[in-house]
Design an enzyme around this catalytic site. Sequence first.
Site, PDB file in Angstrom:
ATOM      1  N   LYS A  54       0.803  -1.223   0.000  1.00 28.56           N
ATOM      2  CA  LYS A  54       0.000   0.000   0.000  1.00 28.56           C
ATOM      3  C   LYS A  54       0.838   1.276   0.000  1.00 28.56           C
ATOM      4  O   LYS A  54       0.397   2.315  -0.486  1.00 28.56           O
ATOM      5  CB  LYS A  54      -0.944   0.009   1.206  1.00 28.56           C
ATOM      6  CG  LYS A  54      -2.032  -1.060   1.173  1.00 28.56           C
ATOM      7  CD  LYS A  54      -3.027  -0.827   0.052  1.00 28.56           C
ATOM      8  CE  LYS A  54      -4.202  -1.777   0.123  1.00 28.56           C
ATOM      9  NZ  LYS A  54      -5.179  -1.555  -0.966  1.00 28.56           N
ATOM     10  N   GLU A  76      -9.564   5.841   2.937  1.00 25.83           N
ATOM     11  CA  GLU A  76     -10.362   4.761   3.508  1.00 25.83           C
ATOM     12  C   GLU A  76      -9.430   3.590   3.731  1.00 25.83           C
ATOM     13  O   GLU A  76      -8.367   3.501   3.115  1.00 25.83           O
ATOM     14  CB  GLU A  76     -11.508   4.367   2.567  1.00 25.83           C
ATOM     15  CG  GLU A  76     -11.161   3.312   1.527  1.00 25.83           C
ATOM     16  CD  GLU A  76     -10.060   3.706   0.553  1.00 25.83           C
ATOM     17  OE1 GLU A  76      -9.295   2.798   0.158  1.00 25.83           O
ATOM     18  OE2 GLU A  76      -9.952   4.893   0.181  1.00 25.83           O
ATOM     19  N   SER A 343       1.685  -9.738  -0.856  1.00 33.22           N
ATOM     20  CA  SER A 343       1.333  -8.320  -0.813  1.00 33.22           C
ATOM     21  C   SER A 343       1.540  -7.674   0.552  1.00 33.22           C
ATOM     22  O   SER A 343       1.634  -6.457   0.651  1.00 33.22           O
ATOM     23  CB  SER A 343      -0.120  -8.124  -1.256  1.00 33.22           C
ATOM     24  OG  SER A 343      -1.000  -8.881  -0.446  1.00 33.22           O
TER      25      SER A 343
END
Length: 362
Positions: A54, A76, A343
């Site tokens: 991210k 968010e 990830s």
Amino acid sequence: TCSDPTFAAELNATLRHYAGRETALTEVPRFAKAIGGPRIFLKREDLLHTGAHKLNNALGQCLLAKFMGKERVIAETGAGQHGVATAAACARLGLQCDVHMGAVDMQRQRPNVQRMELLGANVIPATQGQATLKEAVNEALREWAQSFETTHYVLGSAVGPAPFPDIVRDFQSVIGQEARRQILDATGTLPDLVVACVGGGSNAIGMFAAFLDDVDVKIVGVEAAGQGIDSAKHAARMQGGSPGVLHGFKSMLLQDAHGQVLPTHSISAGLDYPAVGPEHAALAASGRVEYSYATDNEALDAFKLLSRTEGIIPALESSHALAYVARVAASLDPDSVVLVNLSGRGDKDLNHLAAYQSGRGS
């Protein structure tokens, strides 16, 4: 702005010296042996600062906000990793940060809430509906519509109104670019199979983008089948969804006959979004990418297996990709090469898993 050489140079320097790029490519022979598979390599986004992919997008968008002269961002988050990444990027760049997060997700990802607050972010609970990721996006979009002149919305996945899917894909494409180069260096060949989990789809599209033109590379995205795609508790949009519109984009959506969004379920907070990124829907329709699924229990088994065989604790999201590889391993050519995007790391999931396992009876 993104094509501005000054912007690109600052982003690349920040990704290298602050975020920790490039991330490692790790072969996992003991895991491969345990599942009877071929050579398996993990792209280690779990080693990126803050613990997941991210940060690539959060740094890119927060830097973009700064170049646009905005001093505040909103975001968010579902599993909390995007919120943590955005909070860290804001702290680094001197921006105010408000994060909308579903009240249910705040409970099951409490460590990430604490991290966001420590980094200076204001975490705002979304209490409507299921109080998970969809509701957090609702609240963030609602707030952004009222404050866009002074605020940038750092949308965390490859969803939302244009140009967000393209922005997120471009900032995450560094994953695939690095992995393509690394796998060629390690094996002398491109992978036969590339796999990533798909919630909204940012980590997957970032990995897939580098291989879409390589027709001999099979690409598979893995969704959350929850308690089974035949149950009402899953988030497999490609399997159980239909074309629909949500949050300003058209894609595959879990909805009823009247177009009302259906509840979703996944053991992983980052995969229970009711729609999938529009580029993924297009890739599925074209046949270039295959979309499969893994259940909660399959993901949990893969989570444990990688931890015990390789000393790497994967995020529950990434564990869905590993579970797919475990399921198909025996059918793969022993000489083939598999590339999996890991990830994120799984320490954020440990408290949630303890509660889940007590209910599972293990």
